[in-house]
Design a protein around this motif. Structure first.
Motif, PDB file in Angstrom:
ATOM      1  N   ALA A   1       0.837  -1.207   0.000  1.00  0.00           N
ATOM      2  CA  ALA A   1       0.000   0.000   0.000  1.00  0.00           C
ATOM      3  C   ALA A   1       0.871   1.256   0.000  1.00  0.00           C
ATOM      4  O   ALA A   1       0.596   2.214  -0.738  1.00  0.00           O
ATOM      5  CB  ALA A   1      -0.937  -0.007   1.201  1.00  0.00           C
ATOM      6  N   TYR A   2       1.938   1.251   0.819  1.00  0.00           N
ATOM      7  CA  TYR A   2       2.849   2.400   0.846  1.00  0.00           C
ATOM      8  C   TYR A   2       3.500   2.581  -0.524  1.00  0.00           C
ATOM      9  O   TYR A   2       3.559   3.690  -1.062  1.00  0.00           O
ATOM     10  CB  TYR A   2       3.934   2.216   1.916  1.00  0.00           C
ATOM     11  CG  TYR A   2       4.925   3.356   1.931  1.00  0.00           C
ATOM     12  CD1 TYR A   2       4.699   4.486   2.701  1.00  0.00           C
ATOM     13  CD2 TYR A   2       6.072   3.316   1.136  1.00  0.00           C
ATOM     14  CE1 TYR A   2       5.598   5.548   2.694  1.00  0.00           C
ATOM     15  CE2 TYR A   2       6.965   4.370   1.120  1.00  0.00           C
ATOM     16  CZ  TYR A   2       6.719   5.482   1.894  1.00  0.00           C
ATOM     17  OH  TYR A   2       7.592   6.534   1.869  1.00  0.00           O
ATOM     18  N   ARG A   3       3.968   1.485  -1.083  1.00  0.00           N
ATOM     19  CA  ARG A   3       4.630   1.512  -2.400  1.00  0.00           C
ATOM     20  C   ARG A   3       3.692   2.076  -3.461  1.00  0.00           C
ATOM     21  O   ARG A   3       4.081   2.944  -4.249  1.00  0.00           O
ATOM     22  CB  ARG A   3       5.063   0.088  -2.750  1.00  0.00           C
ATOM     23  CG  ARG A   3       5.712  -0.071  -4.088  1.00  0.00           C
ATOM     24  CD  ARG A   3       6.184  -1.487  -4.294  1.00  0.00           C
ATOM     25  NE  ARG A   3       5.077  -2.404  -4.560  1.00  0.00           N
ATOM     26  CZ  ARG A   3       5.163  -3.723  -4.492  1.00  0.00           C
ATOM     27  NH1 ARG A   3       6.294  -4.302  -4.143  1.00  0.00           N
ATOM     28  NH2 ARG A   3       4.138  -4.477  -4.769  1.00  0.00           N
ATOM     29  N   ASP A   4       2.449   1.598  -3.463  1.00  0.00           N
ATOM     30  CA  ASP A   4       1.484   2.046  -4.467  1.00  0.00           C
ATOM     31  C   ASP A   4       1.099   3.515  -4.294  1.00  0.00           C
ATOM     32  O   ASP A   4       0.947   4.238  -5.275  1.00  0.00           O
ATOM     33  CB  ASP A   4       0.225   1.177  -4.419  1.00  0.00           C
ATOM     34  CG  ASP A   4       0.482  -0.251  -4.895  1.00  0.00           C
ATOM     35  OD1 ASP A   4       1.552  -0.515  -5.502  1.00  0.00           O
ATOM     36  OD2 ASP A   4      -0.390  -1.116  -4.650  1.00  0.00           O
ATOM     37  N   SER A   5       0.952   3.962  -3.054  1.00  0.00           N
ATOM     38  CA  SER A   5       0.500   5.338  -2.836  1.00  0.00           C
ATOM     39  C   SER A   5       1.622   6.359  -2.904  1.00  0.00           C
ATOM     40  O   SER A   5       1.362   7.556  -3.025  1.00  0.00           O
ATOM     41  CB  SER A   5      -0.243   5.453  -1.508  1.00  0.00           C
ATOM     42  OG  SER A   5       0.623   5.183  -0.436  1.00  0.00           O
ATOM     43  N   ASN A   6       2.871   5.915  -2.852  1.00  0.00           N
ATOM     44  CA  ASN A   6       4.003   6.846  -2.869  1.00  0.00           C
ATOM     45  C   ASN A   6       4.887   6.703  -4.098  1.00  0.00           C
ATOM     46  O   ASN A   6       5.970   7.261  -4.139  1.00  0.00           O
ATOM     47  CB  ASN A   6       4.845   6.659  -1.602  1.00  0.00           C
ATOM     48  CG  ASN A   6       4.104   7.121  -0.372  1.00  0.00           C
ATOM     49  OD1 ASN A   6       4.035   8.313  -0.100  1.00  0.00           O
ATOM     50  ND2 ASN A   6       3.514   6.189   0.351  1.00  0.00           N
TER      51      ASN A   6
END
Length: 87
Positions: free
Chosen positions: A52-57
């Motif tokens: 989720a962090y990877r996708d949103s950032n």
């Protein structure tokens, strides 16, 4: 005589007993959930948070960015550092 107990502590390869990935083998920006779960201390919830962090950032810029994932602090980062890379 009672059996002799070994004074050698048990192996600490990982707390869950799973086989650890080779050093520098997990690309944080491309790893699947199951690949992330092969890391020490990373279960389904942490793997989902990392993705989720990877996708949103737009991906991880540095390995240290892992501390921005909820629940991953400096100690966990140090346990993971040898297994992860960025490509």
């Amino acid at each position: 005589q009672p059996p002799r107990l070994s004074s050698t502590p048990p192996s600490r390869s990982s707390s869950s007993g799973k086989h650890l990935p080779p050093p520098n083998s997990i690309d944080l920006n491309r790893a699947t959930k199951s690949q992330l779960m092969s890391l020490p201390g990373i279960g389904a919830s942490f793997a989902e948070r990392i993705i989720a962090y990877r996708d949103s950032n737009g991906g991880f810029r540095t390995i240290e960015d892992l501390v921005n994932v909820k629940g991953i602090g400096k100690k966990k980062l140090e346990k993971l550092r040898q297994f992860v890379r960025l490509q």
